[in-house]
Design a protein around this motif. Sequence first.
Motif, mmCIF file in Angstrom:
data_model
loop_
_atom_site.group_PDB
_atom_site.id
_atom_site.type_symbol
_atom_site.label_atom_id
_atom_site.label_comp_id
_atom_site.label_asym_id
_atom_site.label_seq_id
_atom_site.Cartn_x
_atom_site.Cartn_y
_atom_site.Cartn_z
ATOM 1 N N UNK A 106 -19.273 -2.929 -74.867
ATOM 2 C CA UNK A 106 -20.087 -2.077 -73.997
ATOM 3 C C UNK A 106 -20.901 -1.115 -74.843
ATOM 4 N N UNK A 107 -22.178 -1.000 -74.494
ATOM 5 C CA UNK A 107 -23.081 -0.080 -75.178
ATOM 6 C C UNK A 107 -23.172 1.199 -74.354
ATOM 7 N N UNK A 108 -22.497 2.251 -74.831
ATOM 8 C CA UNK A 108 -22.498 3.510 -74.094
ATOM 9 C C UNK A 108 -23.861 4.180 -74.140
ATOM 10 N N UNK A 109 -24.534 4.054 -75.266
ATOM 11 C CA UNK A 109 -25.908 4.505 -75.445
ATOM 12 C C UNK A 109 -26.476 3.713 -76.617
ATOM 13 N N UNK A 110 -27.740 3.889 -76.907
ATOM 14 C CA UNK A 110 -28.391 3.043 -77.907
ATOM 15 C C UNK A 110 -27.712 3.115 -79.266
ATOM 16 N N UNK B 239 -18.314 2.427 -82.733
ATOM 17 C CA UNK B 239 -19.297 2.646 -83.795
ATOM 18 C C UNK B 239 -20.421 3.536 -83.293
ATOM 19 N N UNK B 240 -20.682 4.610 -84.038
ATOM 20 C CA UNK B 240 -21.789 5.532 -83.737
ATOM 21 C C UNK B 240 -22.780 5.492 -84.898
ATOM 22 N N UNK B 241 -24.008 5.069 -84.604
ATOM 23 C CA UNK B 241 -25.041 5.023 -85.634
ATOM 24 C C UNK B 241 -25.788 6.343 -85.694
ATOM 25 N N UNK B 242 -26.350 6.609 -86.861
ATOM 26 C CA UNK B 242 -27.139 7.832 -87.039
ATOM 27 C C UNK B 242 -28.398 7.760 -86.178
ATOM 28 N N UNK B 243 -28.688 8.828 -85.437
ATOM 29 C CA UNK B 243 -29.837 8.849 -84.530
ATOM 30 C C UNK B 243 -30.318 10.298 -84.402
ATOM 31 N N UNK B 244 -30.900 10.625 -83.244
ATOM 32 C CA UNK B 244 -31.309 12.007 -83.014
ATOM 33 C C UNK B 244 -30.099 12.942 -82.993
#
Length: 579
Positions: free
Chosen positions: A354-358, A423-428
């Motif tokens: 599941x993609x919680x956010x981008x 997994x959390x990618x670097x973003x804003x």
Amino acid sequence: INHFGTQGATGGPLSFINLDFVIDVTFATGGFGARYGDKLSSVMNIKLKQGRRDHLGGKATISATQFGLDTQGPLGEKGSFLVGARRSYLDLIFKAAGFGFVPEYWDFIAKADYRLDQSNELSFLTIGVLDNVRFFNDTEEQRFSNSRILGNSQNQYFSNITWKRVMKNGFMSMSLGRTFVDYSFLQSDSLLQPVFVSDSREGETSLRTDGVFLFDNDLELAFGASGKLARINGEFDWTPTEDSFLESPAGGALSNSWDTTAVKAGAYVQLAKNVLPRLRMSVGGRLDYFNLIDNPVVISPRASMQYAFTDLTSVSLSGGVYHQAPSYIWLLSNAANTRLNHVRVNQAILGVEHLLRADLRVRVEGYVKDYQDYPASSERPWLVLANTGAGFGGAEDGFSSFGFDNLFSDGTGFTRGVELLVQKRLSDIPFYGIMSLSYNFTDYKGLDGIERPGLYDQRIIFNLSAGWKLSERWEFSAKFRYGTGTPYTPFSPGTGGLLAQNFAADYNGGRLPDFHSLDVRVDRRWSFDAWNLIAYIDIQNIYNRKNVQAYRYDPRNNAVEEAGGTIGILPTIGVSAEF
């Protein structure tokens, strides 16, 4: 892909792939497609970046444990290159920690990419590795301690040139590669007399082709074939000495030598189709051949499906049959072992993502793996060769990973578990990280028919790596690891009150204490007109956890001692210059 790998088994303490050159890593814990052969349980794909094409640049790094230098730049108007080298210097750290040895390594990488035209591209990659273990035998205590360590020095390289052609509805690629490993193992007694010496060389020349074509926008055909020609030669000598605290082979001295060629070949085909708007299915299989064993051909059918409930949530199911050829050393150190079969595993993997956010992904995966035809020892009927390659190796486990015993493909195993990945990618949002939690069981059964925990049966494993990029100048990161204890064979009073391990009754019957450790790091960056300066402080095992790697018997005082798996608090200061 690791320094100081164990012959006949996987693993190694440190990767020789420089992370500065890596742009993406994908790891499949199972259920992978028919393209991958000679693999049992998992596949890791490491994608390396291309060199920069605007101008010449590079990076120099020096720290308390190693230094490195790399450079990259354009290759004419259509290509790029990158080269790099690293060298360790752990002498001061290992001496300060009281070790009587120090591992030393070099690794080198060179990569070039060149676009011939709009449809054709050439790429070249070579990696070289030099590993050496240096012993300090100045004192009696060091000589005794080093007598229980299997010295592992090896040189290896990998080279590959690939041509890729992109077409209207797909692509084709062809690769020519060469892999070579020169293994050198030495274990001496406390009087520095050699007890075990093994030198062997394994070289493989390979040719591979792959193709992928898309028909009617929803039917994909993937196919390929590969071949390897190997030259393997070597020798070993295991000789007991009068002043040896080490186990001796049954029947006295044991030795052998070999010089042969081997052929491996494989082919696969796989079809994938969108059978419904949100359902994609694939089916395929592969055939593999290995000429050094009595039953050289195996067939491995595989299938998978993926259903997207929404654009953000999907479920996948995959499985099939997977085979891996026995290690060269198992077959050649004992000529009778050519009776071995390919090791086989039947596995099924069920996952929900599941993609919680981008920038935030969650995945839960459950799996079962049923191992068959695993090599098992007749001299040590409790031993399955899946349970080798850990700890100190060498005489303490009878050099089991080398496969000197008479082996039969009658070992079995069973693994089942569930894993959570976030997994959390670097973003804003200036936070990034990856967290994994797994709960699993692994059991193996040798020729005695008794089911026992596997040597790597770590029931709970938790890993968390995270960072906070406060600004373009400051970055904070940390890594925490936790795992329940792995099995070991306990010691008990034996003949004359001497402590000994009763493998037949107690093999893998004990558990080491839980392992956990926390590393933290702070990076500071300064930017100048033509270059950047980065300084960092890295503190490993910051709360000084005394993790136990093994329990070892000291015959000098008939006592069992703890063997530490960590040095203690290890602060490192490093500086990098980018240009």
